[in-house]
Design a protein around this motif. Structure first.
Motif, PDB file in Angstrom:
ATOM      1  N   GLY A 102      15.597  56.791 -26.113  1.00  7.85           N
ATOM      2  CA  GLY A 102      14.224  57.293 -26.183  1.00  7.85           C
ATOM      3  C   GLY A 102      14.002  58.377 -27.227  1.00  7.85           C
ATOM      4  N   SER A 111      20.864  47.819 -35.231  1.00 13.39           N
ATOM      5  CA  SER A 111      21.301  48.009 -33.847  1.00 13.39           C
ATOM      6  C   SER A 111      21.313  49.481 -33.466  1.00 13.39           C
ATOM      7  N   THR A 142      16.128  54.290 -30.112  1.00 13.66           N
ATOM      8  CA  THR A 142      14.752  54.333 -29.617  1.00 13.66           C
ATOM      9  C   THR A 142      14.609  53.732 -28.225  1.00 13.66           C
ATOM     10  N   GLU A 143      15.267  52.589 -27.974  1.00 15.99           N
ATOM     11  CA  GLU A 143      15.076  51.925 -26.690  1.00 15.99           C
ATOM     12  C   GLU A 143      15.961  52.463 -25.571  1.00 15.99           C
ATOM     13  N   GLU A 144      17.219  52.756 -25.872  1.00 11.76           N
ATOM     14  CA  GLU A 144      18.135  53.215 -24.834  1.00 11.76           C
ATOM     15  C   GLU A 144      18.075  54.728 -24.612  1.00 11.76           C
ATOM     16  N   SER A 169      10.649  58.783 -33.141  1.00  8.88           N
ATOM     17  CA  SER A 169      10.713  57.969 -34.360  1.00  8.88           C
ATOM     18  C   SER A 169      11.237  58.740 -35.576  1.00  8.88           C
ATOM     19  N   ARG A 189      19.438  51.917 -34.716  1.00  8.25           N
ATOM     20  CA  ARG A 189      18.064  52.408 -34.566  1.00  8.25           C
ATOM     21  C   ARG A 189      17.454  51.893 -33.260  1.00  8.25           C
ATOM     22  N   THR A 190      17.695  50.630 -32.942  1.00  7.28           N
ATOM     23  CA  THR A 190      17.175  50.058 -31.696  1.00  7.28           C
ATOM     24  C   THR A 190      17.767  50.787 -30.493  1.00  7.28           C
TER      25      THR A 190
END
Length: 144
Positions: free
Chosen positions: A100, A90, A96-98, A103, A92-93
């Motif tokens: 930005g 959660s 990256t998604e919220e 990597s 890591r997600t």
């Protein structure tokens, strides 16, 4: 690492010796975690009750808490809807998604084994400042 010692905690970071971590990238340096937000408060309170240098001693044994004990508590506090490993995914997600983040920064948050190949051995960046920003944002999400 749940077996934190008081001497791992510094003014702005936790420095965890590589020798006590479960890791396959043995060439890396000691792992450093930014000491921010609620984490700083929790560790300050834990330092007040530390026993024999351990920040989180077990109540009965006075030795460090076990992985099983932490997992059991984690599941109980989340009404059995989460597990510790899922929280890493959660994070890591979210990063990256919220937020930005790049990597390499997201990978550095987890400190998992890196991809194979010689080139990766030349990247020793820790992205400390960027990880601190992500962890502060994450702490605000999980603490409401």
């Amino acid at each position: 690492v749940i077996k934190l010692r008081t001497d791992y905690v510094h003014s702005d970071r936790i420095i965890i010796p590589r020798s006590v971590m479960k890791v396959k990238d043995t060439w890396r340096n000691d792992y450093q975690v930014p000491l921010i937000g609620e984490l700083a408060n929790v560790l300050a309170a834990a330092a007040d009750t530390a026993f024999d240098g351990w920040l989180f001693p077990g109540l009965r044994t006075r030795r460090p808490v076990t992985h099983e004990g932490v997992e059991k508590l984690f599941r109980r506090l989340s009404d059995r809807t989460h597990q510790p490993h899922g929280s890493r995914r959660s994070l890591r997600t979210f990063a990256t998604e919220e937020l930005g983040v790049r990597s390499p920064v997201a990978n550095a948050l987890l400190d998992h084994q890196t991809e194979s190949g010689v080139a990766i051995h030349y990247d020793s960046a820790e992205y400390f400042g960027e990880r601190a920003d992500v962890l502060l944002a994450w702490s605000k999400v999980i603490t409401g």
